[in-house]
Structures are given as C-alpha cells and as structure tokens.
Design an enzyme around this catalytic site. Structure first.
Site, PDB file in Angstrom:
ATOM      1  N   LYS A  14       0.646  -1.183  -0.049  1.00  0.00           N
ATOM      2  CA  LYS A  14      -0.059   0.038   0.104  1.00  0.00           C
ATOM      3  C   LYS A  14       0.856   0.960  -0.021  1.00  0.00           C
ATOM      4  CE  LYS A  14      -2.169  -1.228   3.884  1.00  0.00           C
ATOM      5  NZ  LYS A  14      -1.968  -2.565   4.159  1.00  0.00           N
ATOM      6  N   ARG A  89      -9.848   0.264   8.230  1.00  0.00           N
ATOM      7  CA  ARG A  89      -9.501  -1.143   8.605  1.00  0.00           C
ATOM      8  C   ARG A  89     -10.545  -2.035   9.239  1.00  0.00           C
ATOM      9  NH1 ARG A  89      -3.694  -0.012   8.549  1.00  0.00           N
ATOM     10  NH2 ARG A  89      -2.496  -1.924   8.563  1.00  0.00           N
ATOM     11  N   ARG A 128      11.291  -6.796   5.215  1.00  0.00           N
ATOM     12  CA  ARG A 128      11.218  -5.441   5.729  1.00  0.00           C
ATOM     13  C   ARG A 128      11.668  -5.152   7.230  1.00  0.00           C
ATOM     14  NH1 ARG A 128       5.531  -2.499   5.245  1.00  0.00           N
ATOM     15  NH2 ARG A 128       5.132  -3.242   7.047  1.00  0.00           N
ATOM     16  N   ARG A 134      11.453  -2.090  11.934  1.00  0.00           N
ATOM     17  CA  ARG A 134      10.042  -1.926  12.274  1.00  0.00           C
ATOM     18  C   ARG A 134       9.689  -3.046  13.258  1.00  0.00           C
ATOM     19  NH1 ARG A 134       5.078  -0.380   8.351  1.00  0.00           N
ATOM     20  NH2 ARG A 134       3.999  -1.801   9.727  1.00  0.00           N
ATOM     21  N   ARG A 145      -1.131  -9.969  13.195  1.00  0.00           N
ATOM     22  CA  ARG A 145      -1.500  -8.890  12.220  1.00  0.00           C
ATOM     23  C   ARG A 145      -2.315  -9.570  11.147  1.00  0.00           C
ATOM     24  NH1 ARG A 145       3.895  -6.194  10.900  1.00  0.00           N
ATOM     25  NH2 ARG A 145       2.636  -4.917   9.232  1.00  0.00           N
TER      26      ARG A 145
END
Ligand code: ATP
Ligand code: MG
Length: 189
Positions: A14, A89, A128, A134, A145
């Site tokens: 996204k 969401r 990532r 992160r 998630r």
C-alpha cells in the site's frame, strides 16, 4: 476530488503504490500507520497508547483512529484528492469515512484491493523487519496482524463491493506492472 482507498493485507504494498499515485496524480496521502509511527517517535501520549496496540499486532481503537483521520483530512487545503492508506481497517471505520466525506460533499471514488498471497506477505514483511527495524515486522507479530486482517479488515471487501467502489488489483509482480494496473483502474473512473 479523487478519493482513493488503497487496501490490502499488511505488506501488500500500500505504501509503495501510494507514493507512486501521489507522484502521478498530485493527491494528498494519509497513511495511518505512518501517522502513528511519527507519534511514537515523538513520544506523545497518543504514541504511547498506539505502541501498546501495534506491538501486539492489534488495531488501535476505532474512535481514536476516526478522530485522527478527520483532523489530518481537514488539514489539507485545496486538495485534488486524497489517498487513504491503512484506513479504513474495520467496518466501523468505513462507515465513519463515508459519513465524514458525505458531510464534506465528497465520496470515495474507488477502493483498490491489492491482493497478494500469504506466503509472499510473510517473506516481504520479514525482509522489511530486517531492513527497517520496524518492531511489528517480526514473525510472531506478523502472524497476529494477518489474523486481525482476516477477521476485522477483509470483511471490507464485501462492504465496498456493495457500495460499487471495489476494484481488484493483482499485487504480485513488479512494482511497475502493479502500478500500471492501478493507473488503468483510475483512468477508467
Ligand atoms: P503495509 O505494509 O501494506 O503498508 P502494514 O499493516 O504493515 O501495511 P501500517 O498501515 O503501517 O502497516 O499499520 C501499522 C499498524 O498501525 C497496524 O498493525 C495497526 O496496529 C496500526 N494501525 C494503522 N492504521 C490503523 C487503523 N486504521 N485502525 C487501527 N489501527 C491502525
Ligand atoms: Mg504502510
């Protein structure tokens, strides 16, 4: 205004595709994940609250997110349009977005659903996590998630289909190929 909801599971791309849309169409960009990470970095009260949820792979409560979204939206002046990245969401957030836009004489133009197979999402997010550090991009939190995505967020696909705003995008392939599909969808509006 061209108001685009960019939708997809965690790691679906996204943020990457939003940046390209912003560049080509001159839209304003609201990434709720980026807003929350900035609050955490700045050590604000909101940041402290958000961190507790994010580190557990959970969503921040709807009322809080809806307030944040409206205030960011209203900070844009003479906007050509907005790309909503990471919001809505939940169904409650989608309903709140519809209400907020209606009150301002606006509407969502299209919802772009970036579809990516689960194994690929895991691979991308673990990679990532190593590069960006992160905290929520570790295997355990990613799994949570993805569960949250399936239970709370994926029902929005049918919600937007009913609104006649739904557009499927194949999120697997080169960034250029995916963006080309997005451009076709926007040009067809
Ligand atoms: P992508 O990789 O596709 O950009 P993402 O799921 O990795 O998606 P963000 O959109 O950056 O990441 O969101 C990170 C976290 O911030 C979420 O897991 C959630 O805890 C919180 N968050 C972001 N947007 C919302 C929202 N609209 N409602 C509730 N919580 C949110
Ligand atoms: Mg993101």
């Amino acid at each position: 205004m061209l108001n685009i909801v960019i939708f997809g599971a965690p790691g679906s791309g996204k943020g990457t595709q939003s940046a390209r849309i912003v560049e080509s169409y001159g839209l304003n960009h609201i990434s709720t994940g980026d807003v929350l990470r900035a609050e955490i970095k700045n050590g604000t009260e909101l940041g402290k609250t958000a961190k507790g949820y994010i580190d557990q792979g959970q969503l921040i409560p709807d009322e809080l997110m809806i307030d944040i979204l409206a205030s960011v939206f209203d900070s844009f002046k003479d906007s050509k349009g907005v790309i909503f990245d990471g919001f809505p969401r939940t169904i409650a957030q989608a309903e709140a977005l519809k209400k907020m836009l209606t009150e301002r004489g606006q509407e969502v133009s299209v919802m772009l659903d970036l579809e990516v197979p689960e194994e690929e999402l895991m691979t991308r997010l673990i990679k990532r996590g190593k590069e960006s550090g992160r905290a929520d991009d570790n295997e355990e939190t990613i799994k949570k998630r993805l569960l949250v995505y399936h239970s709370q967020t994926a029902p929005l696909i049918d919600w937007y289909k009913k609104e006649n705003k739904y557009c499927h995008i194949n999120g697997l392939g080169t960034m250029e190929a995916i963006f080309a599909e997005i451009v076709d969808a926007i040009e067809a509006l």
